[in-house]
Design a protein around this motif. Structure first.
Motif, PDB file in Angstrom:
ATOM      1  N   MET A   4      29.223  68.142  -8.363  1.00  0.00           N
ATOM      2  CA  MET A   4      28.386  66.960  -8.238  1.00  0.00           C
ATOM      3  C   MET A   4      29.236  65.767  -7.832  1.00  0.00           C
ATOM      4  SD  MET A   4      25.966  65.193 -11.141  1.00  0.00           S
ATOM      5  CE  MET A   4      25.012  66.651 -11.375  1.00  0.00           C
ATOM      6  N   SER A   5      28.785  65.005  -6.817  1.00  0.00           N
ATOM      7  CA  SER A   5      29.559  63.863  -6.363  1.00  0.00           C
ATOM      8  C   SER A   5      29.539  62.754  -7.394  1.00  0.00           C
ATOM      9  CB  SER A   5      28.969  63.339  -5.052  1.00  0.00           C
ATOM     10  OG  SER A   5      27.721  62.748  -5.299  1.00  0.00           O
ATOM     11  N   ASN A   6      30.531  61.837  -7.276  1.00  0.00           N
ATOM     12  CA  ASN A   6      30.573  60.701  -8.194  1.00  0.00           C
ATOM     13  C   ASN A   6      29.320  59.849  -8.070  1.00  0.00           C
ATOM     14  OD1 ASN A   6      33.057  61.405  -9.239  1.00  0.00           O
ATOM     15  ND2 ASN A   6      34.195  60.225  -7.717  1.00  0.00           N
ATOM     16  N   ASN A   7      28.817  59.676  -6.830  1.00  0.00           N
ATOM     17  CA  ASN A   7      27.617  58.870  -6.640  1.00  0.00           C
ATOM     18  C   ASN A   7      26.419  59.474  -7.364  1.00  0.00           C
ATOM     19  OD1 ASN A   7      28.867  56.969  -5.111  1.00  0.00           O
ATOM     20  ND2 ASN A   7      28.272  57.851  -3.130  1.00  0.00           N
ATOM     21  N   ARG A   8      26.276  60.798  -7.249  1.00  0.00           N
ATOM     22  CA  ARG A   8      25.133  61.433  -7.900  1.00  0.00           C
ATOM     23  C   ARG A   8      25.272  61.418  -9.410  1.00  0.00           C
ATOM     24  NH1 ARG A   8      25.126  66.130  -5.307  1.00  0.00           N
ATOM     25  NH2 ARG A   8      24.393  65.002  -3.491  1.00  0.00           N
ATOM     26  N   ARG A   9      26.512  61.592  -9.895  1.00  0.00           N
ATOM     27  CA  ARG A   9      26.743  61.545 -11.340  1.00  0.00           C
ATOM     28  C   ARG A   9      26.410  60.165 -11.886  1.00  0.00           C
ATOM     29  NH1 ARG A   9      31.465  63.225 -11.124  1.00  0.00           N
ATOM     30  NH2 ARG A   9      31.039  65.439 -11.432  1.00  0.00           N
ATOM     31  N   GLU A  10      26.805  59.140 -11.144  1.00  0.00           N
ATOM     32  CA  GLU A  10      26.511  57.779 -11.579  1.00  0.00           C
ATOM     33  C   GLU A  10      25.008  57.514 -11.544  1.00  0.00           C
ATOM     34  OE1 GLU A  10      27.369  54.161 -13.224  1.00  0.00           O
ATOM     35  OE2 GLU A  10      28.677  55.890 -12.887  1.00  0.00           O
ATOM     36  N   PHE A  11      24.337  58.088 -10.519  1.00  0.00           N
ATOM     37  CA  PHE A  11      22.893  57.936 -10.420  1.00  0.00           C
ATOM     38  C   PHE A  11      22.192  58.524 -11.641  1.00  0.00           C
ATOM     39  CE2 PHE A  11      18.714  57.911  -8.731  1.00  0.00           C
ATOM     40  CZ  PHE A  11      18.159  59.117  -9.073  1.00  0.00           C
ATOM     41  N   LEU A  12      22.617  59.700 -12.062  1.00  0.00           N
ATOM     42  CA  LEU A  12      21.984  60.335 -13.208  1.00  0.00           C
ATOM     43  C   LEU A  12      22.260  59.563 -14.493  1.00  0.00           C
ATOM     44  CD1 LEU A  12      22.626  64.087 -12.360  1.00  0.00           C
ATOM     45  CD2 LEU A  12      20.474  62.841 -12.259  1.00  0.00           C
ATOM     46  N   TRP A  41      10.003  61.345 -10.656  1.00  0.00           N
ATOM     47  CA  TRP A  41      10.523  61.008  -9.335  1.00  0.00           C
ATOM     48  C   TRP A  41      12.042  60.940  -9.273  1.00  0.00           C
ATOM     49  CZ3 TRP A  41       6.855  56.224  -8.370  1.00  0.00           C
ATOM     50  CH2 TRP A  41       5.535  56.684  -8.268  1.00  0.00           C
ATOM     51  N   HIS A  42      12.676  60.399 -10.299  1.00  0.00           N
ATOM     52  CA  HIS A  42      14.122  60.184 -10.201  1.00  0.00           C
ATOM     53  C   HIS A  42      14.913  61.487 -10.173  1.00  0.00           C
ATOM     54  CE1 HIS A  42      13.780  60.601 -14.631  1.00  0.00           C
ATOM     55  NE2 HIS A  42      15.039  60.975 -14.585  1.00  0.00           N
ATOM     56  N   LEU A  43      14.244  62.609 -10.462  1.00  0.00           N
ATOM     57  CA  LEU A  43      14.915  63.906 -10.446  1.00  0.00           C
ATOM     58  C   LEU A  43      14.705  64.664  -9.137  1.00  0.00           C
ATOM     59  CD1 LEU A  43      14.025  65.052 -14.084  1.00  0.00           C
ATOM     60  CD2 LEU A  43      16.236  64.211 -13.262  1.00  0.00           C
ATOM     61  N   HIS A  44      13.814  64.202  -8.297  1.00  0.00           N
ATOM     62  CA  HIS A  44      13.457  64.965  -7.097  1.00  0.00           C
ATOM     63  C   HIS A  44      14.650  65.233  -6.193  1.00  0.00           C
ATOM     64  CE1 HIS A  44       8.857  63.963  -7.212  1.00  0.00           C
ATOM     65  NE2 HIS A  44       9.269  64.642  -8.258  1.00  0.00           N
ATOM     66  N   THR A  45      15.354  64.194  -5.789  1.00  0.00           N
ATOM     67  CA  THR A  45      16.463  64.404  -4.858  1.00  0.00           C
ATOM     68  C   THR A  45      17.618  65.176  -5.481  1.00  0.00           C
ATOM     69  OG1 THR A  45      15.910  62.509  -3.478  1.00  0.00           O
ATOM     70  CG2 THR A  45      18.198  63.243  -3.434  1.00  0.00           C
ATOM     71  N   PRO A  46      18.094  64.818  -6.688  1.00  0.00           N
ATOM     72  CA  PRO A  46      19.184  65.622  -7.263  1.00  0.00           C
ATOM     73  C   PRO A  46      18.854  67.105  -7.350  1.00  0.00           C
ATOM     74  CG  PRO A  46      18.919  63.602  -8.516  1.00  0.00           C
ATOM     75  CD  PRO A  46      17.771  63.662  -7.550  1.00  0.00           C
ATOM     76  N   MET A  47      17.623  67.422  -7.726  1.00  0.00           N
ATOM     77  CA  MET A  47      17.224  68.828  -7.840  1.00  0.00           C
ATOM     78  C   MET A  47      17.099  69.489  -6.472  1.00  0.00           C
ATOM     79  SD  MET A  47      14.456  68.665 -10.954  1.00  0.00           S
ATOM     80  CE  MET A  47      15.032  68.571 -12.669  1.00  0.00           C
ATOM     81  N   LYS A  94      13.775  58.302  -4.026  1.00  0.00           N
ATOM     82  CA  LYS A  94      13.474  56.942  -4.470  1.00  0.00           C
ATOM     83  C   LYS A  94      14.287  55.893  -3.730  1.00  0.00           C
ATOM     84  CE  LYS A  94      13.174  55.635  -8.622  1.00  0.00           C
ATOM     85  NZ  LYS A  94      13.445  55.358 -10.047  1.00  0.00           N
ATOM     86  N   THR A  95      15.417  56.260  -3.189  1.00  0.00           N
ATOM     87  CA  THR A  95      16.305  55.305  -2.526  1.00  0.00           C
ATOM     88  C   THR A  95      16.592  55.771  -1.103  1.00  0.00           C
ATOM     89  OG1 THR A  95      18.387  56.387  -3.145  1.00  0.00           O
ATOM     90  CG2 THR A  95      17.411  54.875  -4.765  1.00  0.00           C
ATOM     91  N   ILE A  96      17.050  54.834  -0.273  1.00  0.00           N
ATOM     92  CA  ILE A  96      17.427  55.207   1.096  1.00  0.00           C
ATOM     93  C   ILE A  96      18.623  56.156   1.061  1.00  0.00           C
ATOM     94  CG2 ILE A  96      18.098  54.349   3.360  1.00  0.00           C
ATOM     95  CD1 ILE A  96      15.329  53.478   2.507  1.00  0.00           C
ATOM     96  N   GLU A  97      19.552  55.926   0.147  1.00  0.00           N
ATOM     97  CA  GLU A  97      20.700  56.822   0.024  1.00  0.00           C
ATOM     98  C   GLU A  97      20.247  58.245  -0.260  1.00  0.00           C
ATOM     99  OE1 GLU A  97      24.811  57.396  -2.610  1.00  0.00           O
ATOM    100  OE2 GLU A  97      23.376  55.822  -3.132  1.00  0.00           O
ATOM    101  N   GLU A  98      19.259  58.395  -1.139  1.00  0.00           N
ATOM    102  CA  GLU A  98      18.750  59.733  -1.440  1.00  0.00           C
ATOM    103  C   GLU A  98      18.072  60.356  -0.214  1.00  0.00           C
ATOM    104  OE1 GLU A  98      17.867  59.714  -6.220  1.00  0.00           O
ATOM    105  OE2 GLU A  98      16.201  59.349  -4.854  1.00  0.00           O
ATOM    106  N   VAL A 125       9.110  69.868  -2.602  1.00  0.00           N
ATOM    107  CA  VAL A 125       9.275  68.825  -3.618  1.00  0.00           C
ATOM    108  C   VAL A 125       8.085  67.878  -3.590  1.00  0.00           C
ATOM    109  CG1 VAL A 125      10.710  67.445  -2.029  1.00  0.00           C
ATOM    110  CG2 VAL A 125      10.825  67.007  -4.495  1.00  0.00           C
ATOM    111  N   GLU A 126       7.613  67.553  -4.786  1.00  0.00           N
ATOM    112  CA  GLU A 126       6.483  66.644  -4.894  1.00  0.00           C
ATOM    113  C   GLU A 126       6.828  65.257  -4.355  1.00  0.00           C
ATOM    114  OE1 GLU A 126       3.482  66.241  -5.324  1.00  0.00           O
ATOM    115  OE2 GLU A 126       2.707  68.088  -6.174  1.00  0.00           O
ATOM    116  N   VAL A 127       5.795  64.454  -4.121  1.00  0.00           N
ATOM    117  CA  VAL A 127       5.966  63.116  -3.557  1.00  0.00           C
ATOM    118  C   VAL A 127       6.290  62.099  -4.661  1.00  0.00           C
ATOM    119  CG1 VAL A 127       4.404  63.641  -1.673  1.00  0.00           C
ATOM    120  CG2 VAL A 127       3.492  62.577  -3.713  1.00  0.00           C
ATOM    121  N   PRO A 128       7.106  61.108  -4.315  1.00  0.00           N
ATOM    122  CA  PRO A 128       7.955  60.991  -3.145  1.00  0.00           C
ATOM    123  C   PRO A 128       9.183  61.884  -3.283  1.00  0.00           C
ATOM    124  CG  PRO A 128       8.368  59.142  -4.608  1.00  0.00           C
ATOM    125  CD  PRO A 128       7.253  59.943  -5.225  1.00  0.00           C
ATOM    126  N   ALA A 129       9.737  62.323  -2.170  1.00  0.00           N
ATOM    127  CA  ALA A 129      10.903  63.213  -2.221  1.00  0.00           C
ATOM    128  C   ALA A 129      12.158  62.473  -2.670  1.00  0.00           C
ATOM    129  CB  ALA A 129      11.135  63.847  -0.857  1.00  0.00           C
TER     130      ALA A 129
END
Length: 479
Positions: free
Chosen positions: A1-9, A144-150, A169-173, A163-167
């Motif tokens: 897991m990247s540092n960015n994704r870890r920080e996001f979680l 929603w906040h779990l959609h992209t990481p998963m 939450k952020t532009i980075e995701e 993946v359910e909507v929205p896929a």
């Protein structure tokens, strides 16, 4: 897991447990908000070198599609029931942090379905499920906040994703989804069921056949009063959003849930496939109801005290988008005003117009709406093959009147026949991106912001969605 994704979680976890420390949250809010808005603007400017074009991509055929579910709340549990009616589907695993939801989902399976493996009781049980070698498709119906990481984790482990909507939450995701799908060559379909509703598919086929002439303008919405559901607490007799997650999402001020109204209009306009969004502007009203409701409930029940300190988004958000080819789209979002349900779905062209709400739906090819008799003739002429083949069966099996089943059947049929999906990762990213982009615009006095091109220019050569069943349509339905 990247540092960015870890920080996001970590941040996502803080949002879930930190409501009691309202003083801390208030003190950090302005700084966090400014940082977030700056990140939206920076990510919106990002350029992308496409490594593989997922638009029109046909993955190798899967005679049997082995499915694993993450999230068995209101959406996931009903999908389990519908999917068990589709030939060539094996539901291999069910996952939810709540064991009782897994048990309830097992009861939804059709008679004779082999019992799936189950995962629950801990935060990362879903990873154990995704790591299984006998799953082809991961179906994600979580907060929603779990959609992209998963979704990213699943694609990186060799799985297609629905993946359910929205896929995201952020532009980075959004960029994470695009880059991962291109690198892994795994499908990432956002489950935008409204693209498969009957009138929306009718108007899409009419647009394909030139009924409306050149498309000029489209409108969509999600106007759906959800105050009772958003403030509801899960109990033995009432299903609500787990850990009040959707209520917490409503502290973001923008078009938080744009895709139901937007998706069908984008397909009609060939967005990502002949046209592309250029920029948008967004404006929100004040909040006239949610804050007042939180305070009213807090006066009676201490459970709601933390929510009474929160600042909620405005009742009505209106976002307007201009495309590269000069078309316009208006999207509205309001889930806290007392109004009849509406997704508007208005299509306006040089030769005709259609509008779904308020019901009954209407079509015109002059200055007057068609009569009921002429409407039926148009409907008979332009109903697409998918609706003709499965429309009545879909209504019986259900899911928002049948559109959920049509969407899932079509997904499975495409995977089994090695066909491109109707909705690809670029659609998932673009339609989801409207929410954070609108937040930025609202916070900046409705100034315009450019919309990223997730296709890296490939929209100019990508082909429109194919409504025919050519090469497919072979998947049967179990009674």
């Amino acid at each position: 897991m990247s540092n960015n994704r870890r920080e996001f979680l970590k941040l996502a976890g803080l949002a879930g447990v930190g409501l009691a420390s309202t003083g801390f949250i208030s003190g950090c809010a302005s700084t966090a908000s400014a940082t977030k808005l700056g990140q939206i603007q920076e990510q919106a400017k990002k350029s992308h070198r496409q490594t593989f074009n997922m638009s029109g991509y046909a993955a190798p055929k899967l005679e049997t599609v082995r499915v694993g579910y993450i999230g068995l709340g209101m959406r996931g549990i009903e999908s389990v029931k519908r999917m068990s009616h589709i030939e060539g589907v094996k539901i291999k695993a069910l996952c939810d942090i709540r064991p009782e939801r897994v048990a309830a989902s097992q009861k939804k399976l059709t008679a004779g379905t082999p019992p799936p493996a189950t995962y629950s009781g801990k935060e990362e049980a879903w990873k154990e499920m995704v790591n299984r070698p006998d799953i082809d498709l991961v179906y994600i119906a979580t907060p929603w906040h779990l959609h992209t990481p998963m979704a990213v984790y699943a694609m990186e482990h060799g799985k297609h994703v629905a993946v359910e909507v929205p896929a995201a939450k952020t532009i980075e995701e959004c960029w994470q989804l695009v880059e991962t799908s291109e690198r892994t060559k795994k499908h990432c379909m956002m489950l935008e069921n409204c693209c498969y509703d009957f009138f929306e598919m009718l108007t899409l086929n009419m647009a394909r056949q030139g009924y409306f002439g050149e498309i000029v303008h489209g409108e969509g919405a999600y106007i759906h009063e959800l105050i009772g559901l958003n403030f509801g607490k899960t109990s033995e007799t009432q299903e609500a959003y787990y850990d009040m997650w959707r209520l917490k999402e409503n502290t973001r001020n923008g078009s938080l849930y744009p895709t139901h109204g937007l998706g069908p209009i984008c397909q009609i306009m060939n967005i990502n496939r002949g046209d592309q969004m250029d920029y948008l502007v967004s404006v929100s009203s004040n909040d006239f109801t949610m804050g007042a409701k939180a305070k009213e409930l807090a006066a009676k029940d201490s459970f709601y005290q933390p929510y009474a300190q929160m600042q909620f988004r405005g009742n009505m958000n209106t976002t307007t988008i201009r495309t590269k080819n000069g078309r316009t789209i208006m999207i509205q979002h309001d889930v806290s005003s007392i109004r009849p349900y509406s997704r508007i779905h208005l299509v306006s062209g040089t030769q005709g117009i259609a509008q779904k709400w308020p019901t009954p739906a209407k079509i015109a090819n002059s200055h007057k709406w068609l009569s009921a008799e002429d409407y039926k003739k148009v409907e008979a002429q332009y109903t697409p093959p998918l609706t003709k083949k499965l429309g009545e069966m879909a209504k019986k099996i259900g899911g928002h009147g049948g559109m959920d089943f049509l969407m899932e059947w079509r997904l499975i049929d495409c995977l089994r026949n090695g066909l491109p999906l109707d909705q690809d990762v670029y659609d998932a990213a673009l339609w989801s991106a409207i929410a954070p982009l609108s937040e930025w615009s609202v916070a900046n006095r409705s100034n315009s912001i450019d919309v990223p091109d997730f296709t890296a220019g490939a929209w100019q050569r990508n082909h429109p969605v194919d409504l025919s069943l050519a090469g497919g349509g072979t998947t049967n339905v179990r009674a």
